[in-house]
Structures are given as C-alpha cells and as structure tokens.
Design an enzyme around this catalytic site. Structure first.
Site, PDB file in Angstrom:
ATOM      1  CE  LYS A  23     -19.707 -13.884  29.043  1.00  0.00           C
ATOM      2  NZ  LYS A  23     -20.011 -13.539  30.424  1.00  0.00           N
ATOM      3  CG  HIS A  81      12.541  -5.743  -3.831  1.00  0.00           C
ATOM      4  ND1 HIS A  81      11.237  -5.957  -4.208  1.00  0.00           N
ATOM      5  CD2 HIS A  81      13.071  -7.007  -4.170  1.00  0.00           C
ATOM      6  CE1 HIS A  81      11.042  -7.212  -4.993  1.00  0.00           C
ATOM      7  NE2 HIS A  81      12.279  -7.606  -4.994  1.00  0.00           N
ATOM      8  CG  LEU A 141      -6.849  -8.493  16.734  1.00  0.00           C
ATOM      9  CD1 LEU A 141      -6.825  -9.023  18.131  1.00  0.00           C
ATOM     10  CD2 LEU A 141      -8.228  -7.807  16.671  1.00  0.00           C
ATOM     11  CB  CYS A 174      12.238  -6.695  -8.228  1.00  0.00           C
ATOM     12  SG  CYS A 174      13.450  -8.243  -7.992  1.00  0.00           S
ATOM     13  CG  LEU A 175       8.132  -9.284 -12.890  1.00  0.00           C
ATOM     14  CD1 LEU A 175       9.175 -10.376 -13.448  1.00  0.00           C
ATOM     15  CD2 LEU A 175       7.069 -10.067 -12.419  1.00  0.00           C
ATOM     16  N   GLY A 176       9.328  -5.361 -12.045  1.00  0.00           N
ATOM     17  CA  GLY A 176       9.102  -4.428 -12.725  1.00  0.00           C
ATOM     18  C   GLY A 176      10.147  -3.555 -13.706  1.00  0.00           C
ATOM     19  CB  ILE A 232      -2.769 -26.622  18.886  1.00  0.00           C
ATOM     20  CG1 ILE A 232      -4.170 -27.008  19.130  1.00  0.00           C
ATOM     21  CG2 ILE A 232      -1.724 -27.637  19.026  1.00  0.00           C
ATOM     22  CD1 ILE A 232      -4.870 -28.315  18.476  1.00  0.00           C
ATOM     23  CD  GLU A 272       9.929  -3.085  -2.764  1.00  0.00           C
ATOM     24  OE1 GLU A 272      10.237  -2.242  -3.479  1.00  0.00           O
ATOM     25  OE2 GLU A 272       9.561  -4.128  -3.155  1.00  0.00           O
TER      26      GLU A 272
HETATM   27  N1  GLN Z   1      10.929 -13.242 -10.704  1.00  0.00           N
HETATM   28  C1  GLN Z   1      11.893 -12.314 -10.814  1.00  0.00           C
HETATM   29  C2  GLN Z   1      13.284 -13.128 -10.414  1.00  0.00           C
HETATM   30  O1  GLN Z   1      13.398 -13.821  -9.625  1.00  0.00           O
HETATM   31  C3  GLN Z   1      11.650 -11.173  -9.803  1.00  0.00           C
HETATM   32  C4  GLN Z   1      11.662 -11.224  -8.505  1.00  0.00           C
HETATM   33  C5  GLN Z   1      10.836 -10.070  -7.834  1.00  0.00           C
HETATM   34  O2  GLN Z   1      10.342  -9.405  -8.458  1.00  0.00           O
HETATM   35  N2  GLN Z   1      11.535 -10.024  -6.509  1.00  0.00           N
HETATM   36  O3  GLN Z   1      14.509 -12.384 -10.661  1.00  0.00           O
END
Ligand code: GLN
Length: 558
Positions: free
Chosen positions: A197, A524, A23, A390-392, A156, A526
C-alpha cells in the site's frame, strides 16, 4: 567517457523516491549508470536537491552526512560520491543543483531585469531553470542523462522539480524519457506480511503531478513473490517485468548492478528509451565482486572523528578504506571511534590497541581534537600505520610539534586564536573571507612529490605530479618546516603555485621517517577512490598494516 555512437537524441532517465527517504536512490541511479556504461553508452548523472541551502557545504554533517567535493570545487551531496565510484568518472558542478541554487539564479535574473518587468513565479520561472539544469548535461556526446530527484514524492518542496520533469518529458517527447520510482515495501512482522500500500500511495502521488513510473524499484528486506509483484504491477501501473526487486545486499552496495542485471532491467530500460540493444560487459565488475565476497583475511582500521555516530558523515573515507582492503583481497573491519571518547582520564589505549591501522579524517573545530592527538601520538610511537586526511594532517603536525619538538602550547589557530606556537595557520587567501559558503580552498590542485624514495612517492607509483581534491582554510606554517625536518618529518608533497618561487609553497603531504607508514595529507584523497581503482595512499596504508599483522601473527604462531 565513450563517444556517443547512436544517432538518437540524448535520452533521460529520472529517479524518484517514495514512502520514506534513505532508500538508496543514489545507489540505484549509480547502479543503472554502471549498467549503461558497461553496455558502452555514454552517461552523465546528476542530483537535484529540493532543499534551500545553495549547497550542503554549510550544513552540519549530522544533518546531511558528508560533503562531497568535485574536481571543480563544488561542495555537493554525498550521492555524487556514489556516482563517481560506480561510474568511475568524475562529476562536475553540473551534476548538482539545489532549490537554493535555482532560486538564487532566478532572483539574480530578476534583479538584473532579465524578466522584462514580468511577474516572477514558480511556474514557469523556477521550473524553466530546473529544466535548464537538466539540459546542461545533455550534450551531443551523451547517450543518457540520469537525474535523481532528492527527497520523497509528496514533499512540498519537491513539487517544482516534479512539475519540471513532467514538462521536460512533454518537451523532449515521451520516447526519450523514462522514470524509475524507488519505493519502500515494508514487511510487517506481527502479520508476517509484505505490504504494497505505501508504494501504491507514493505512485498515486506521482500520478497527481502527471507522472507515471516506467519501472518500480522495490526496496525490500524480504523477497517479493509473484502475487506481490502482480499486485504492485497492477496498482502502480507498471508492467509485471518492470517491478524490480532490490533487496538489501549482503556484502557491498556494488552488488546492486548485478542484481538489476539478473532481472533484465538493462535491456528493458534501453528498449523503453529506444536505444539499440548491446551486450553488457560485466567481466571486470564481476571479478571485483568475487574479490569482495571472498576475502582472505580481515584488517581492523580505526576511524577516529567527531561525527562518528552519523552513518554517512565519512562516507568517502569508509568507502576508500573498503576499496583499499579489497585491493589486497582483504575485508576491512572499520572501528568507528568518537575522538572525545579518547579524552580525559579514561583507558583510551584499550580502545585502540587492537587496531591494525588508524585514519583521522577531515573535520572542523576544537571538539575531539585532544583525543585525535592521543591516537596519533600512539601511532607515531608504536609504529601503527597512520593516514591523516586534512584535519588529520594538521593534527599530526600539532602532535609532532608538542611531543617531539617539545613546543609547549603548539596548536592550530583554528583551535586557539593566538597560540605560542601556531603550527597551523589561516591561509593568506582566506584572510579577507567573510562568507562561510563556498569560500574554502576547494577542488583539485596539483601536488609535486618531492622525495623520490619516500613511501608517499612509492605509493603513488613514483610519479612526479599528482592531483588531489581539497576543502580547507588552514595550512601548515612554513616557519616551522626546518625544525620538523631536523626531527625526522619529511615533506613529501608540495603545492608550488609559481615554479619561479618554489620556496613559496603549501604543504600537501607529510611523512614520518623510519615508521612503517605514517603519511598525512592536506588533501582529501578519499574523494578519488573507487572499488575498481582504490586510492594509492589508502592502499599503501592497508598494505603496510597487513604486512605488520602477518609478521606478528607468524611470529606468535612460531
Ligand atoms: N578545519 C581544517 C581547515 O579548514 C581542516 C578542514 C578539513 O579537514 N576538511 O583547514
């Protein structure tokens, strides 16, 4: 955070939810927080989650959406991202508690003999620990603590939390506590009617546990007329003026504080909590909203990942793209692409050729890796602005190794255990790690910007040191650094743990020479973007993309 000026004890506002989940309780809590901050009150905010995982770090993003990481390295619910973005102040691990954590603490205490042989029970031991979690934020400098209770009343697993709130209210005094209940008000199309309701029943559920809401926040797709409001007030036991309509917002979630303000929620709330009335300064916020509502143009940004079908799996990334676009008075059209859809014998170029910029976000595992590689190669070769997170970044490194350095079989050891060219390797600190939860390199680390003339440095405003958050196990293999550099890859940001040995570092940011914008980071960024302060790397990405778009469209017009 402003210093608390009132002599009042810290006040508490609880936010519960009824009827259904999703919500926007988090956005509601964060929006109220923003109003209080704009009134000059000092606010802390937290979420209590009834699930049994210790944190969401081990959960699949399809289950739970994004894992938000705080400065102190806590892996948390994505609502903490909303809190930070709305309040423009960082949260810590004290802003997140799950049943798993609460039970873990109680069981550890039991094993340590701290209960002196007593029987350990949900009431009082679990509820006491929950109350402790709430108290933790109520320090002397805080005017109001906002606590969102995850889940839906009637669940619960949520009961101990509700009972703890009831006891807490009793202990700190009713005058110091308010409860906002967010409920769904459905519209039945066939009958052409709005129904109250379900909301009434959810309030009944609250009453069963001894709680009565002070404010009823009505999530609705249609306006509530006077009659409906009266009905809700009467049967949900709130004052007529405390029925707050929260309709879906047309442009951005950041419009919610304004909607609350128009209904005078802020004055009624501080009145309820016995705080002094203050002016709510919305000037900066309103200006931001004006920009959001009146973009001069749109920009198409591709987001290529593997949890694309989950609305919230990349929440902070899509937010950061939006913030950056708004920062350029643009509107981002985010094109979500499943990386696997770019793999194999398909016309993958058709899917990405109209994008102004591409972002490859963080992720784990092999699935969709090859599709990301294709998209990154395309960006590198075609001069399309690229930001890797990161993975990028790791994928961008592998792409460069394979296609520029021609290192056959180059990859990350996350994808293949013993590759011929391990470009991305497990961090030394991770080698003995056995448990999955909370064991990655997490939280904020400093990053030294080492190339003054790079786009990276320029984006960050030519400072020498920046701080970014992390969540990873693997890193760039320094053995390949010289080869990369010779071929035009610059390492613009480094983590240098020991200044006496700068050669022992970890690659934080890479940037391609002679490209409009190709920046990839192990961090990261972001997580640190907010609508009032877009993140510099995202802002630079959108800036570069729009520059190219404007010049090409001018040329085509001419
Ligand atoms: N899998 C990669 C690592 O662990 C990148 C992690 C990620 O993108 N947050 O280093």
């Amino acid at each position: 955070m402003s210093k608390r000026k009132s002599n009042q004890p810290t006040k508490h506002l609880f936010v519960s939810g009824g009827v259904v989940s999703s919500l926007g309780k988090g956005i509601t809590a964060a929006s109220i927080g923003r109003l209080l901050v704009n009134m000059g009150y000092s606010v802390r905010i937290q979420k209590l989650d009834p699930y049994l995982n210790v944190d969401p770090g081990t959960m699949n993003p399809f289950q739970h959406g994004e894992v938000f990481v705080t400065d102190d390295g806590s892996e948390t619910d994505l609502d903490l991202g909303h809190y930070e973005r709305f309040l423009d102040q960082p949260c810590t691990g004290d802003s997140t508690f799950t049943s798993g954590q609460i039970y873990q603490t109680v069981i550890q205490k039991e094993r340590a003999g701290e209960y002196n042989g007593g029987t350990v029970q949900v009431v009082p031991h679990i509820t006491n620990e929950i109350k402790e979690a709430i108290r933790v934020l109520a320090t002397d400098d805080v005017d109001v603590v906002i606590t969102e209770i995850g889940g839906t009343v009637g669940d619960i697993e949520g009961l101990p939390f509700m009972e703890a709130v009831r006891q807490f209210r009793h202990e700190v005094g009713r005058a110091n506590v308010a409860l906002c209940h967010v409920a769904y008000i459905p519209y039945i199309k066939a009958a052409g009617e709005i129904k109250t309701k379900p909301a009434q029943h959810s309030v009944q559920k609250l009453r069963e546990i001894g709680l009565v809401p002070d404010f009823l926040m009505c999530r609705t797709e249609h306006p509530l007329n006077r009659e409906i409001r009266e009905k809700l007030a009467l049967f949900c036991n709130v004052d007529f003026d405390d029925v707050i309509e929260l309709r879906d917002v047309p442009h951005a979630i950041y419009e919610v504080p304004q909607i609350m303000l128009k209904q005078d929620l802020h004055t009624r709330l501080i009145e309820r909590l016995g705080l002094a009335p203050r002016e709510c300064d919305m000037r900066a916020w309103d200006l931001m909203l004006r920009h959001i509502r009146n973009p001069k143009d749109t920009i198409r940004v591709g987001l290529i990942g593997k949890y694309i079908n989950h609305q919230d799996a990349y929440k902070s990334v899509t937010e950061a793209i939006d913030h950056a676009a708004w920062g350029h008075l643009l509107k981002a059209e985010i094109v979500r692409l499943e990386s696997e859809s770019l793999e194999g014998d398909v016309d993958w170029k058709a899917q990405i050729k109209d994008l102004d910029a591409i972002v490859v976000p963080g992720g784990f595992g092999q699935r969709g890796f090859e599709g990301k590689l294709r998209a990154i190669q395309y960006c590198r070769e075609q001069g399309v602005p690229y930001l890797g997170l990161c993975l990028g970044m790791q994928t961008a490194a592998v792409e460069f190794a394979r296609n520029v350095l021609k290192l056959e079989g180059a990859t990350s050891v996350e994808m293949e255990a013993k590759p011929t060219h391990p470009i991305i390797v497990l961090m030394e600190s991770q080698k003995d790690v056995v448990d999955l939860g909370g064991t990655m390199r997490l939280g904020t680390y400093p990053c030294t910007l080492v190339r003054k003339t790079s786009k990276t440095s320029k984006a960050y405003g030519n400072v020498e040191l920046v701080h970014e958050r992390h969540r990873h196990r693997f890193e760039f293999n320094l053995a390949y650094k010289p080869l990369f550099e010779e071929a035009g890859m610059m390492f613009t940001g480094l983590f240098i743990p020991d200044p006496a040995h700068p050669e022992r570092h970890l690659v934080e940011i890479m940037e391609l020479k002679d490209h409009p914008f190709f920046v990839a980071t192990q961090a990261h960024p972001e997580f640190q973007s907010s609508p009032v302060k877009p993140h510099p790397l995202f802002k630079a990405l959108i800036g570069a993309a729009y520059k190219i778009r404007s010049t090409t469209s001018n040329t085509s017009k001419g």
